[in-house]
Design a protein around this motif. Structure first.
Motif, PDB file in Angstrom:
ATOM      1  N   LYS A  81     -17.679  67.643  24.441  1.00 43.47           N
ATOM      2  CA  LYS A  81     -17.505  68.913  25.160  1.00 43.47           C
ATOM      3  C   LYS A  81     -17.665  70.122  24.246  1.00 43.47           C
ATOM      4  N   GLY A  82     -17.907  69.897  22.975  1.00 43.95           N
ATOM      5  CA  GLY A  82     -18.098  71.011  22.050  1.00 43.95           C
ATOM      6  C   GLY A  82     -16.830  71.711  21.642  1.00 43.95           C
ATOM      7  N   VAL A  83     -15.707  71.008  21.733  1.00 47.34           N
ATOM      8  CA  VAL A  83     -14.417  71.591  21.315  1.00 47.34           C
ATOM      9  C   VAL A  83     -14.346  71.534  19.789  1.00 47.34           C
ATOM     10  N   GLU A  84     -14.029  72.674  19.182  1.00 50.43           N
ATOM     11  CA  GLU A  84     -14.013  72.738  17.722  1.00 50.43           C
ATOM     12  C   GLU A  84     -12.737  73.400  17.212  1.00 50.43           C
ATOM     13  N   VAL A  85     -12.430  73.118  15.955  1.00 49.72           N
ATOM     14  CA  VAL A  85     -11.299  73.745  15.273  1.00 49.72           C
ATOM     15  C   VAL A  85     -11.794  74.218  13.918  1.00 49.72           C
ATOM     16  N   ALA A  86     -11.608  75.500  13.649  1.00 53.03           N
ATOM     17  CA  ALA A  86     -12.092  76.080  12.392  1.00 53.03           C
ATOM     18  C   ALA A  86     -11.154  75.741  11.239  1.00 53.03           C
ATOM     19  N   ASP A  87     -11.701  75.793  10.018  1.00 52.91           N
ATOM     20  CA  ASP A  87     -10.912  75.466   8.820  1.00 52.91           C
ATOM     21  C   ASP A  87      -9.712  76.391   8.660  1.00 52.91           C
ATOM     22  N   ASP A  88      -9.895  77.680   8.997  1.00 54.94           N
ATOM     23  CA  ASP A  88      -8.769  78.602   8.833  1.00 54.94           C
ATOM     24  C   ASP A  88      -7.644  78.303   9.823  1.00 54.94           C
ATOM     25  N   GLU A  89      -7.980  77.717  10.985  1.00 57.96           N
ATOM     26  CA  GLU A  89      -6.949  77.314  11.933  1.00 57.96           C
ATOM     27  C   GLU A  89      -6.150  76.136  11.375  1.00 57.96           C
ATOM     28  N   GLN A  91      -5.704  75.589   8.218  1.00 55.88           N
ATOM     29  CA  GLN A  91      -4.892  76.164   7.133  1.00 55.88           C
ATOM     30  C   GLN A  91      -3.636  76.822   7.685  1.00 55.88           C
ATOM     31  N   ARG A  92      -3.789  77.590   8.762  1.00 52.06           N
ATOM     32  CA  ARG A  92      -2.628  78.264   9.354  1.00 52.06           C
ATOM     33  C   ARG A  92      -1.631  77.248   9.919  1.00 52.06           C
ATOM     34  N   ALA A  93      -2.156  76.195  10.533  1.00 51.33           N
ATOM     35  CA  ALA A  93      -1.276  75.165  11.088  1.00 51.33           C
ATOM     36  C   ALA A  93      -0.514  74.447   9.978  1.00 51.33           C
ATOM     37  N   ALA A  94      -1.191  74.203   8.860  1.00 44.20           N
ATOM     38  CA  ALA A  94      -0.545  73.542   7.721  1.00 44.20           C
ATOM     39  C   ALA A  94       0.591  74.400   7.179  1.00 44.20           C
ATOM     40  N   LEU A  95       0.357  75.705   7.067  1.00 44.07           N
ATOM     41  CA  LEU A  95       1.390  76.613   6.571  1.00 44.07           C
ATOM     42  C   LEU A  95       2.581  76.661   7.517  1.00 44.07           C
ATOM     43  N   GLU A  96       2.303  76.641   8.820  1.00 49.56           N
ATOM     44  CA  GLU A  96       3.376  76.671   9.812  1.00 49.56           C
ATOM     45  C   GLU A  96       4.202  75.389   9.750  1.00 49.56           C
ATOM     46  N   LEU A  97       3.536  74.252   9.584  1.00 48.84           N
ATOM     47  CA  LEU A  97       4.249  72.984   9.464  1.00 48.84           C
ATOM     48  C   LEU A  97       5.149  72.974   8.227  1.00 48.84           C
ATOM     49  N   LYS A  98       4.633  73.518   7.117  1.00 49.87           N
ATOM     50  CA  LYS A  98       5.429  73.598   5.892  1.00 49.87           C
ATOM     51  C   LYS A  98       6.629  74.516   6.099  1.00 49.87           C
ATOM     52  N   ARG A  99       6.415  75.607   6.818  1.00 51.80           N
ATOM     53  CA  ARG A  99       7.512  76.535   7.096  1.00 51.80           C
ATOM     54  C   ARG A  99       8.605  75.856   7.913  1.00 51.80           C
ATOM     55  N   GLN A 100       8.218  74.900   8.749  1.00 52.62           N
ATOM     56  CA  GLN A 100       9.176  74.173   9.572  1.00 52.62           C
ATOM     57  C   GLN A 100       9.814  73.002   8.837  1.00 52.62           C
ATOM     58  N   GLY A 101       9.434  72.829   7.566  1.00 55.60           N
ATOM     59  CA  GLY A 101      10.054  71.781   6.770  1.00 55.60           C
ATOM     60  C   GLY A 101       9.274  70.484   6.687  1.00 55.60           C
ATOM     61  N   ASP A 105       0.501  68.438   2.394  1.00 53.15           N
ATOM     62  CA  ASP A 105      -0.266  68.769   1.191  1.00 53.15           C
ATOM     63  C   ASP A 105      -1.606  69.323   1.639  1.00 53.15           C
ATOM     64  N   GLU A 106      -1.757  70.640   1.528  1.00 55.39           N
ATOM     65  CA  GLU A 106      -2.976  71.290   2.016  1.00 55.39           C
ATOM     66  C   GLU A 106      -4.222  70.850   1.256  1.00 55.39           C
ATOM     67  N   SER A 107      -4.041  70.298   0.060  1.00 53.56           N
ATOM     68  CA  SER A 107      -5.191  69.851  -0.731  1.00 53.56           C
ATOM     69  C   SER A 107      -5.552  68.391  -0.453  1.00 53.56           C
ATOM     70  N   ASN A 108      -4.705  67.724   0.348  1.00 56.76           N
ATOM     71  CA  ASN A 108      -4.944  66.315   0.675  1.00 56.76           C
ATOM     72  C   ASN A 108      -5.882  66.213   1.872  1.00 56.76           C
ATOM     73  N   PRO A 109      -7.061  65.617   1.687  1.00 55.31           N
ATOM     74  CA  PRO A 109      -8.027  65.515   2.796  1.00 55.31           C
ATOM     75  C   PRO A 109      -7.463  64.783   4.016  1.00 55.31           C
ATOM     76  N   ASP A 110      -6.615  63.764   3.778  1.00 55.01           N
ATOM     77  CA  ASP A 110      -6.034  63.028   4.901  1.00 55.01           C
ATOM     78  C   ASP A 110      -5.099  63.910   5.721  1.00 55.01           C
ATOM     79  N   ASP A 111      -4.286  64.729   5.038  1.00 58.21           N
ATOM     80  CA  ASP A 111      -3.390  65.642   5.750  1.00 58.21           C
ATOM     81  C   ASP A 111      -4.183  66.652   6.564  1.00 58.21           C
ATOM     82  N   LYS A 112      -5.226  67.198   5.957  1.00 53.51           N
ATOM     83  CA  LYS A 112      -6.058  68.174   6.662  1.00 53.51           C
ATOM     84  C   LYS A 112      -6.748  67.535   7.866  1.00 53.51           C
ATOM     85  N   LYS A 113      -7.198  66.305   7.699  1.00 56.62           N
ATOM     86  CA  LYS A 113      -7.856  65.585   8.795  1.00 56.62           C
ATOM     87  C   LYS A 113      -6.883  65.349   9.941  1.00 56.62           C
TER      88      LYS A 113
END
Length: 298
Positions: A81-89, A91-101, A105-113
């Motif tokens: 369906k062409g649904v996409e998620v940008a890299d900066d999104e 990054q923001r989600a990772a920061l929010e998750l970290k803020r929630q405790g 690891d933002e540098s870990n490819p598995d976490d980013k995936k």
């Protein structure tokens, strides 16, 4: 292959990886399943033993594989369906998750995936399921009428209190006698508010003992039992609790009543939306499965 032998393979960390499911053109590997259920399996291994452990592990593995197949189907749909998620999104989600405790690891490819996949899943469900769910006024009204007890407000009491606490160097019997003396004065017609101001050790003493409204279930059981026998204006005998001795006056009583429709309308709309969304989601997911090529080799 027997169930016992297969379980032995799944429990062996050094087992050779193999395909356990095909979902359209994508594969699910045994190593992926083991990673999916690792936390649940560790928890079970701490609690169960023998045949019961094996049964529960097997159940967890099947449930894990089902989740993985459903996730594959939804991610494939997102791609189609062409649904996409940008890299900066991501990054923001990772920061929010970290803020929630959360440990991210933002540098870990598995976490980013994993984060990207979760965002894709939310987005494709929003697009394919939630966007088409509507809640009508008649549905809200019907829910309200058929779930009246959910919106029942229990008995409410407006009460005042005189609380007697044991003072330093005072015996328990001395404190009990002080409470009995206050109660005796009340029975002789003394003003409750004046006695509360003079004798109560509670924080509401400066307000003449006025606590305000409390609901059934919010008070200690022994206080509720005594309160239920009172008529308006009456007081309880001193009631001993771990806090001290309580003398309670019933100032006002409100009978059970239902919250007005206007007050709960938004709450009901959310509940009905959630129910309808789940129904539509399950139908949509079932349709994806029916149209897909799924082969389980497990």
């Amino acid at each position: 292959m027997s169930a016992a032998l297969l379980f032995a393979e799944l429990s062996n960390a050094s087992v050779t990886d193999r395909i356990i499911a095909v979902v359209n053109s994508e594969l699910i590997m045994l190593s992926e399943l083991k990673a999916e259920v690792a936390t649940e399996e560790r928890r079970l291994q701490e609690t169960y033993r023998g045949a019961e452990l094996q049964r529960r592990l097997r159940q967890v593995e099947y449930m894990g594989l089902t989740r993985m197949i459903e996730r594959k189907l939804q991610l494939q749909t997102a791609k189609t369906k062409g649904v996409e998620v940008a890299d900066d999104e991501v990054q923001r989600a990772a920061l929010e998750l970290k803020r929630q405790g959360e440990k991210v690891d933002e540098s870990n490819p598995d976490d980013k995936k994993n984060i990207k996949e979760q965002l894709l899943l939310m987005r494709v469900v929003d697009r394919e399921v939630r966007s088409g769910v509507m809640v009508t006024e008649s549905e809200i009204q019907r829910y309200y009428e058929s779930h009246q007890t959910r919106f029942l407000i229990p008995d409410e009491y407006r009460i005042s209190q005189i609380l007697i606490l044991r003072k330093p160097r005072e015996t328990t019997e001395d404190a009990r006698e002080r409470a009995a003396s206050v109660y005796s004065n009340l029975k002789q017609g003394a003003d409750f508010a004046e006695l509360a101001l003079k004798h109560s050790d509670g924080p509401e003493a400066t307000k003449g003992g006025n606590i305000g409204f409390v609901r059934q279930g919010e008070l200690l059981p022994q206080i509720e039992r005594a309160l239920s026998t009172l008529d308006l204006g009456q007081v309880t005998e001193p009631i001993e609790t771990s806090d001290g001795w309580h003398i309670i006056k019933l100032d006002e009583k409100r009978l059970p009543q239902f919250r007005p429709f206007a007050e709960v309308k938004t709450e009901i709309q959310t509940l009905v939306f959630q129910q309808k969304t789940e129904d539509v989601y399950q139908t949509w997911l079932g349709d994806l499965k029916n149209k897909a090529f799924i082969e389980v080799k497990f």
